[in-house]
Design a protein around this motif. Structure first.
Motif, PDB file in Angstrom:
ATOM      1  N   PHE A  51       0.782  -1.072   0.120  1.00  0.00           N
ATOM      2  CA  PHE A  51      -0.031  -0.111  -0.130  1.00  0.00           C
ATOM      3  C   PHE A  51       1.100   1.268   0.031  1.00  0.00           C
ATOM      4  CE2 PHE A  51      -2.699  -3.140   2.391  1.00  0.00           C
ATOM      5  CZ  PHE A  51      -3.486  -3.331   1.234  1.00  0.00           C
ATOM      6  N   HIS A  52       2.060   1.213   0.575  1.00  0.00           N
ATOM      7  CA  HIS A  52       3.171   2.244   0.752  1.00  0.00           C
ATOM      8  C   HIS A  52       3.507   2.529  -0.877  1.00  0.00           C
ATOM      9  CE1 HIS A  52       6.308   4.717   2.213  1.00  0.00           C
ATOM     10  NE2 HIS A  52       6.973   4.271   1.151  1.00  0.00           N
ATOM     11  N   GLU A  53       3.817   1.514  -1.522  1.00  0.00           N
ATOM     12  CA  GLU A  53       4.501   1.540  -2.859  1.00  0.00           C
ATOM     13  C   GLU A  53       3.333   1.892  -3.743  1.00  0.00           C
ATOM     14  OE1 GLU A  53       7.482   1.515  -3.327  1.00  0.00           O
ATOM     15  OE2 GLU A  53       8.028   1.105  -1.224  1.00  0.00           O
ATOM     16  N   HIS A  99       2.635   5.906  -3.845  1.00  0.00           N
ATOM     17  CA  HIS A  99       3.679   6.419  -4.856  1.00  0.00           C
ATOM     18  C   HIS A  99       2.902   6.566  -6.022  1.00  0.00           C
ATOM     19  CE1 HIS A  99       6.825   7.158  -1.727  1.00  0.00           C
ATOM     20  NE2 HIS A  99       6.933   6.029  -1.838  1.00  0.00           N
ATOM     21  N   VAL A 100       2.571   5.633  -6.640  1.00  0.00           N
ATOM     22  CA  VAL A 100       1.939   5.522  -7.878  1.00  0.00           C
ATOM     23  C   VAL A 100       0.739   6.377  -8.447  1.00  0.00           C
ATOM     24  CG1 VAL A 100       1.242   4.054  -9.778  1.00  0.00           C
ATOM     25  CG2 VAL A 100       2.952   3.085  -8.341  1.00  0.00           C
ATOM     26  N   ILE A 101      -0.045   6.302  -7.133  1.00  0.00           N
ATOM     27  CA  ILE A 101      -1.367   6.956  -7.157  1.00  0.00           C
ATOM     28  C   ILE A 101      -1.147   8.563  -7.052  1.00  0.00           C
ATOM     29  CG2 ILE A 101      -3.643   7.314  -6.021  1.00  0.00           C
ATOM     30  CD1 ILE A 101      -3.277   4.224  -4.976  1.00  0.00           C
ATOM     31  N   PHE A 102      -0.406   8.641  -6.424  1.00  0.00           N
ATOM     32  CA  PHE A 102      -0.176  10.216  -6.243  1.00  0.00           C
ATOM     33  C   PHE A 102       0.904  11.040  -7.287  1.00  0.00           C
ATOM     34  CE2 PHE A 102      -2.138   9.022  -2.110  1.00  0.00           C
ATOM     35  CZ  PHE A 102      -2.979   9.896  -1.966  1.00  0.00           C
ATOM     36  N   ARG A 103       1.525   9.927  -7.872  1.00  0.00           N
ATOM     37  CA  ARG A 103       2.588  10.669  -8.885  1.00  0.00           C
ATOM     38  C   ARG A 103       1.890  11.812  -9.817  1.00  0.00           C
ATOM     39  NH1 ARG A 103       5.591   6.011 -11.846  1.00  0.00           N
ATOM     40  NH2 ARG A 103       6.241   5.954  -9.677  1.00  0.00           N
ATOM     41  N   PRO A 104       0.775  11.886 -10.199  1.00  0.00           N
ATOM     42  CA  PRO A 104       0.263  12.878 -10.746  1.00  0.00           C
ATOM     43  C   PRO A 104       0.413  14.538 -10.304  1.00  0.00           C
ATOM     44  CG  PRO A 104      -1.213  11.328 -11.230  1.00  0.00           C
ATOM     45  CD  PRO A 104      -0.296  10.981 -10.199  1.00  0.00           C
ATOM     46  N   PHE A 105       0.705  14.301  -8.709  1.00  0.00           N
ATOM     47  CA  PHE A 105       0.432  15.586  -8.140  1.00  0.00           C
ATOM     48  C   PHE A 105       1.913  16.298  -7.827  1.00  0.00           C
ATOM     49  CE2 PHE A 105      -3.424  12.905  -7.106  1.00  0.00           C
ATOM     50  CZ  PHE A 105      -4.278  14.076  -7.580  1.00  0.00           C
ATOM     51  N   GLU A 124       6.436  15.808  -7.311  1.00  0.00           N
ATOM     52  CA  GLU A 124       7.584  14.952  -6.852  1.00  0.00           C
ATOM     53  C   GLU A 124       7.480  14.954  -5.289  1.00  0.00           C
ATOM     54  OE1 GLU A 124      12.311  14.640  -6.850  1.00  0.00           O
ATOM     55  OE2 GLU A 124      11.409  16.425  -7.798  1.00  0.00           O
ATOM     56  N   PHE A 125       7.133  16.037  -4.548  1.00  0.00           N
ATOM     57  CA  PHE A 125       6.753  16.130  -3.330  1.00  0.00           C
ATOM     58  C   PHE A 125       5.766  15.261  -2.792  1.00  0.00           C
ATOM     59  CE2 PHE A 125       5.544  17.700   0.764  1.00  0.00           C
ATOM     60  CZ  PHE A 125       6.550  17.990   1.422  1.00  0.00           C
ATOM     61  N   VAL A 126       4.422  15.324  -3.500  1.00  0.00           N
ATOM     62  CA  VAL A 126       3.417  14.319  -3.119  1.00  0.00           C
ATOM     63  C   VAL A 126       3.423  13.213  -3.306  1.00  0.00           C
ATOM     64  CG1 VAL A 126       1.029  14.464  -3.322  1.00  0.00           C
ATOM     65  CG2 VAL A 126       2.080  16.506  -3.235  1.00  0.00           C
ATOM     66  N   THR A 127       4.332  12.891  -4.388  1.00  0.00           N
ATOM     67  CA  THR A 127       4.879  11.430  -4.902  1.00  0.00           C
ATOM     68  C   THR A 127       5.423  10.927  -3.653  1.00  0.00           C
ATOM     69  OG1 THR A 127       4.590  11.677  -7.125  1.00  0.00           O
ATOM     70  CG2 THR A 127       5.712   9.972  -6.449  1.00  0.00           C
ATOM     71  N   SER A 128       6.481  11.371  -3.009  1.00  0.00           N
ATOM     72  CA  SER A 128       6.787  11.030  -2.044  1.00  0.00           C
ATOM     73  C   SER A 128       6.272  10.786  -0.861  1.00  0.00           C
ATOM     74  CB  SER A 128       8.467  11.949  -1.690  1.00  0.00           C
ATOM     75  OG  SER A 128       9.201  11.946  -2.472  1.00  0.00           O
ATOM     76  N   LEU A 129       5.476  11.658  -0.465  1.00  0.00           N
ATOM     77  CA  LEU A 129       4.434  11.662   0.516  1.00  0.00           C
ATOM     78  C   LEU A 129       3.326  10.609   0.377  1.00  0.00           C
ATOM     79  CD1 LEU A 129       3.787  12.803   3.612  1.00  0.00           C
ATOM     80  CD2 LEU A 129       2.131  14.719   1.993  1.00  0.00           C
ATOM     81  N   GLY A 130       3.043  10.360  -0.790  1.00  0.00           N
ATOM     82  CA  GLY A 130       2.157   9.442  -1.526  1.00  0.00           C
ATOM     83  C   GLY A 130       2.381   8.045  -0.719  1.00  0.00           C
TER      84      GLY A 130
END
Length: 256
Positions: free
Chosen positions: A120-122, A125-131, A133-139
């Motif tokens: 779910f952690h990984e 990252h994929v789900i929040f990638r469109p938002f 780099e920062f949100v991708t890492s937080l995702g």
């Protein structure tokens, strides 16, 4: 006697309604008793109606919340109740062990549940990638927190399974404990990451929390934030265990 709000029959001397939960004395503060005349009503026009509506709304809200989190128990299955009790006992023992462990020990991260949290952690990252780099890492962190939260809401609101929801809430708290060592490792970079990498030897941005805290200027607070995550998760787990214990107790009481 009968409840003036829901007309349910009551035993003489009851102070609250067994069906809707209103307190009779508080109800009569805003309503005329059957033996009172209309000239005893509050003088201000509309005041009684407003108070009556507010009182009814509070009563209905309280009843709805109670029915959602602590529904009435009817015909509890003893086998199901004992199964819940066994699961709850395991969660309490495991939960207290994790809560009592230090952040540096990475007890949650080394448990088998970490392997369940990791996908779910990984995925986060994929789900929040469109938002960005920062949100991708937080995702990644958001992903592993959102999954148990969604599970809890589905169990509570859709399937009406409050005990299952309490287990999901326990899982949510455990995820905060699982995240804490990762935050704590932001500067040191010694925890093994996905693919056998380590934060100290990986490109900048590979370690989520090194990147997040550096970008926000909070890297020096990594240990404090990790402890806060551990404490918050501990409180959530304790709340979940208390909720589950109350539900199981009510099941046992109803089975007597």
């Amino acid at each position: 006697m009968y409840c003036p709000n829901c007309d349910a029959e009551q035993a003489d001397g009851n102070t609250t309604c067994k069906r809707c939960g209103i307190v009779f004395e508080k109800y009569w503060e805003y309503h005329l008793r059957p033996d009172e005349s209309a000239d005893k009503a509050p003088a201000a026009p509309g005041t009684q109606h407003r108070h009556s509506s507010n009182a009814r709304m509070r009563t209905e809200t309280h009843t709805a919340m109670r029915e959602l989190f602590l529904p009435a128990v009817t015909g509890a299955n003893p086998l199901h109740t004992w199964a819940k009790a066994a699961l709850l006992a395991a969660l309490i023992l495991w939960g207290l062990s994790l809560i009592g462990s230090s952040v540096a020990s990475n007890a949650a991260g080394e448990s088998f549940l970490h392997l369940i949290n990791l996908p779910f952690h990984e995925a986060g990252h994929v789900i929040f990638r469109p938002f960005g780099e920062f949100v991708t890492s937080l995702g990644g962190t958001l992903g592993q927190l959102l999954m148990p939260l969604i599970a809890m809401l589905v169990l509570l609101l859709q399937t009406r399974d409050p005990f299952g929801a309490s287990v999901a809430l326990w899982w949510l708290g455990e995820n905060f404990l699982d995240i804490a060592p990762y935050i704590n490792d932001a500067r040191a970079g010694v925890l093994p990451l996905v693919g056998g990498n380590f934060g100290h030897s990986s490109p900048y941005g590979f370690h989520d929390w090194e990147y997040l805290l550096t970008e926000t200027g909070l890297l020096h607070l990594d240990h404090s934030l990790a402890l806060a995550s551990h404490l918050l998760g501990s409180l959530i787990m304790l709340l979940a265990m208390a909720w589950g214990a109350l539900l199981v107790y009510r099941d046992f009481t109803a089975a007597r």
